[in-house]
Scaffold this active site. Structure first.
Site, PDB file in Angstrom:
ATOM      1  N   GLY A  69      -1.451   5.295   3.915  1.00 47.74           N
ATOM      2  CA  GLY A  69      -1.963   3.954   3.655  1.00 47.74           C
ATOM      3  C   GLY A  69      -2.388   3.227   4.925  1.00 47.74           C
ATOM      4  O   GLY A  69      -3.445   2.593   4.961  1.00 47.74           O
ATOM      5  N   ASN A 150       3.481  -5.586  -1.798  1.00 42.79           N
ATOM      6  CA  ASN A 150       4.634  -4.701  -1.614  1.00 42.79           C
ATOM      7  C   ASN A 150       5.964  -5.443  -1.603  1.00 42.79           C
ATOM      8  O   ASN A 150       7.000  -4.850  -1.844  1.00 42.79           O
ATOM      9  CB  ASN A 150       4.474  -3.893  -0.325  1.00 42.79           C
ATOM     10  CG  ASN A 150       4.088  -4.739   0.863  1.00 42.79           C
ATOM     11  OD1 ASN A 150       3.035  -5.373   0.863  1.00 42.79           O
ATOM     12  ND2 ASN A 150       4.935  -4.787   1.856  1.00 42.79           N
ATOM     13  N   GLN A 178       0.429  -0.008  -3.351  1.00 42.65           N
ATOM     14  CA  GLN A 178       1.511  -0.254  -4.314  1.00 42.65           C
ATOM     15  C   GLN A 178       1.053  -0.108  -5.764  1.00 42.65           C
ATOM     16  O   GLN A 178       1.876  -0.085  -6.671  1.00 42.65           O
ATOM     17  CB  GLN A 178       2.103  -1.665  -4.121  1.00 42.65           C
ATOM     18  CG  GLN A 178       2.906  -1.832  -2.844  1.00 42.65           C
ATOM     19  CD  GLN A 178       4.216  -1.048  -2.840  1.00 42.65           C
ATOM     20  OE1 GLN A 178       4.797  -0.764  -3.901  1.00 42.65           O
ATOM     21  NE2 GLN A 178       4.680  -0.675  -1.665  1.00 42.65           N
ATOM     22  N   SER A 198      -1.640   5.773  -0.820  1.00 40.09           N
ATOM     23  CA  SER A 198      -0.688   6.570  -0.058  1.00 40.09           C
ATOM     24  C   SER A 198       0.211   7.354  -1.011  1.00 40.09           C
ATOM     25  O   SER A 198       0.789   6.788  -1.938  1.00 40.09           O
ATOM     26  CB  SER A 198       0.161   5.643   0.810  1.00 40.09           C
ATOM     27  OG  SER A 198       1.146   6.391   1.491  1.00 40.09           O
ATOM     28  N   HIS A 200       3.186   8.809  -0.761  1.00 45.87           N
ATOM     29  CA  HIS A 200       4.654   8.675  -0.859  1.00 45.87           C
ATOM     30  C   HIS A 200       5.100   7.443  -1.631  1.00 45.87           C
ATOM     31  O   HIS A 200       6.290   7.223  -1.830  1.00 45.87           O
ATOM     32  CB  HIS A 200       5.302   8.734   0.530  1.00 45.87           C
ATOM     33  CG  HIS A 200       5.163   7.515   1.375  1.00 45.87           C
ATOM     34  ND1 HIS A 200       6.203   6.637   1.546  1.00 45.87           N
ATOM     35  CD2 HIS A 200       4.140   7.040   2.119  1.00 45.87           C
ATOM     36  CE1 HIS A 200       5.806   5.669   2.373  1.00 45.87           C
ATOM     37  NE2 HIS A 200       4.565   5.892   2.731  1.00 45.87           N
ATOM     38  N   CYS A 323      12.912  -8.634   8.694  1.00 43.19           N
ATOM     39  CA  CYS A 323      14.288  -8.594   9.202  1.00 43.19           C
ATOM     40  C   CYS A 323      14.786  -7.167   9.318  1.00 43.19           C
ATOM     41  O   CYS A 323      15.486  -6.804  10.257  1.00 43.19           O
ATOM     42  CB  CYS A 323      15.244  -9.324   8.262  1.00 43.19           C
ATOM     43  SG  CYS A 323      14.864 -11.048   8.112  1.00 43.19           S
TER      44      CYS A 323
HETATM   45  C1  LIG Z   1       3.541   1.435   2.290  1.00 42.63           C
HETATM   46  C2  LIG Z   1       2.350   0.556   2.357  1.00 42.63           C
HETATM   47  C3  LIG Z   1       1.347   0.779   3.325  1.00 42.63           C
HETATM   48  C4  LIG Z   1       1.473   1.842   4.375  1.00 42.63           C
HETATM   49  O1  LIG Z   1       1.347   3.134   3.842  1.00 42.63           O
HETATM   50  P1  LIG Z   1       1.838   4.390   4.719  1.00 42.63           P
HETATM   51  O2  LIG Z   1       1.381   5.571   3.937  1.00 42.63           O
HETATM   52  O3  LIG Z   1       3.313   4.287   4.827  1.00 42.63           O
HETATM   53  O4  LIG Z   1       1.136   4.286   6.040  1.00 42.63           O
HETATM   54  C5  LIG Z   1       0.244  -0.047   3.316  1.00 42.63           C
HETATM   55  N1  LIG Z   1       0.114  -1.035   2.413  1.00 42.63           N
HETATM   56  C6  LIG Z   1       1.042  -1.274   1.470  1.00 42.63           C
HETATM   57  C7  LIG Z   1       0.827  -2.363   0.482  1.00 42.63           C
HETATM   58  C8  LIG Z   1       2.194  -0.502   1.417  1.00 42.63           C
HETATM   59  O5  LIG Z   1       3.113  -0.748   0.488  1.00 42.63           O
END
Ligand SMILES: *Cc1c(COP(=O)(O)O)cnc(C)c1O
Length: 395
Positions: A69, A150, A178, A198, A200, A323
């Site tokens: 992402g 997110n 997300q 992304s 994962h 945090c």
């Molecule tokens: C997790 C996330 C990313 C980053 O994605 P990665 O694959 O971890 O680099 C970007 N934008 C949002 C909204 C995310 O939740």
């Protein structure tokens, strides 16, 4: 252990792992090689590209595989900004509640002389299309607004925002990390020119993602070298991960209806149970919300203490704020929706997945109520509130 931090990352699905394995053992060829082993790999790569494209309502040649992402966000924004700059356009519109992958990229562009407009979110965390319309100028090179947040799970009116961009002929990018695999998405109906995803975040492996770029939208090369990804992103493709991503995406889309029904039920029970704790408030829109997202602020406590004690109780949660990454700044998202600093510090984000159960929800509610009471009993701020020396912010 109860894992309710699926917005941070998800467990890699069994089906994805199984699909990946052959591409690390028997079929290890380079998709660019002309021999048999290379061609088998190339076919698997194309098949994964078709799967990802179909899942979005896109064409295979509109998909660029990336490392995730963050890379997709960086490349989409920088490419558009540079192409805009060549035409003398140096204005970018985004929102105040974006992921740092977007916000920090925009900071960098701002230092290079770009003017950045961050649209506000309302108290429910929604970006208003009329605010976008008002912010567009002749210099606007790009609009980038996330599909779903997110931290607070709000889902934006993407099709409406996209329609405004289309009318003004401005490229529209959305960080849909997300949303993909969790909400039905169609880039054509949603008027999206570029989209980041992304693996994962929907049961695929870490370190792989994709950028969709509509045919007709110019894209400058972002990694220089070989001719992979139609000359835009060089480097031997991470085929096992790409195959795993495509498998996880197929799986999450085929189970989406069933999973979201289950998650919405669990989510609403969780929200109801946690709001029964006095002086607590829900962050984000109650309806336009990711199926698995719960985000609540509790007055008079610190999020870090809450997370540590919940972790002791076997619950993996998040505050959703910076945090957790060692910074003491409260979440920019909670501040943007109008939570005062001291309230934003007391946030809890719980993000569910299909393997969470009713009994998880009951245990989380009970544990959180206990932990909040324990932290409040030790808090000087809570004592002042109770004695009337301070007024409650959350009634
Ligand atoms: C997790 C996330 C990313 C980053 O994605 P990665 O694959 O971890 O680099 C970007 N934008 C949002 C909204 C995310 O939740």
């Amino acid at each position: 252990m109860i894992y309710v931090d699926n917005a941070a990352t998800t467990k890699t699905s069994e089906a994805a792992i199984k699909a990946m394995l052959p591409y690390m053992s028997e079929i290890y060829g380079n998709p660019s090689s002309l021999h048999e082993m290379g061609q088998v790999a190339a076919e698997a790569l194309f098949s994964a590209r078709k799967t990802v494209a179909n899942a979005l309502g896109a064409k295979p040649n509109e998909i660029y595989f990336t490392s995730g992402g963050s890379e997709s966000d960086n490349q989409a924004i920088i490419s558009c900004a540079e192409l805009g700059e060549k035409k003398g356009k140096k204005h970018i519109i985004s929102s105040a509640i974006e992921h740092h992958a977007v916000l920090h990229t925009l900071d960098k562009l701002s230092k290079r002389g770009f003017k950045i407009t961050l649209l506000p979110a309302n108290a429910d965390g929604i970006v208003k299309p009329s605010d976008l319309e008002k912010s567009i100028t002749d210099d606007t090179a790009l609009v980038t607004v996330m599909y779903a947040n997110n931290e607070i799970g709000t889902v934006q009116p993407i099709a409406e925002l996209g329609a405004i961009c289309k009318k003004h002929k401005i490229p529209f990018h959305t960080d849909a990390v997300q949303a993909v695999g969790h909400l039905p998405i169609n880039v054509v109906n949603d008027n999206i020119d570029m989209l980041s995803l992304s693996a994962h975040k929907f049961g695929g492996p870490k370190g792989v993602g994709a950028l969709y770029v509509r045919n007709g939208v110019a894209l400058s090369p972002f990694i220089n070298g070989g001719a992979q990804e139609r000359g835009k992103r060089a480097g031997t493709e991470n085929l096992p991960a790409i195959v795993g991503m495509a498998t996880a995406l197929t799986e999450s889309i085929s189970t989406m209806d069933k999973t979201s029904k289950k998650l919405i039920k669990l989510r609403n029970e969780l929200i109801q149970g946690l709001l029964a704790i006095p002086h607590s408030v829900l962050n984000g829109d109650a309806k336009n919300r990711l199926p698995g997202n719960v985000n609540i602020c509790f007055e008079g406590i610190e999020g870090e203490g809450l997370l540590l004690l919940l972790s002791d109780a076997g619950i993996c949660a998040s505050s959703g704020s910076a945090c957790t990454s060692g910074s003491l700044d409260p979440s920019h998202v909670l501040l943007a929706i109008g939570r005062p600093h001291e309230i934003a510090h007391g946030s809890l984000r719980l993000t569910l997945a299909a393997d969470n159960t009713e009994s998880d929800v009951k245990y989380i509610i009970k544990s959180t109520a206990d932990v909040v009471a324990k932290l409040r009993a030790m808090s000087p701020v809570w004592k002042d509130l109770q004695e009337g020396k301070r007024n409650y912010v959350i009634q």
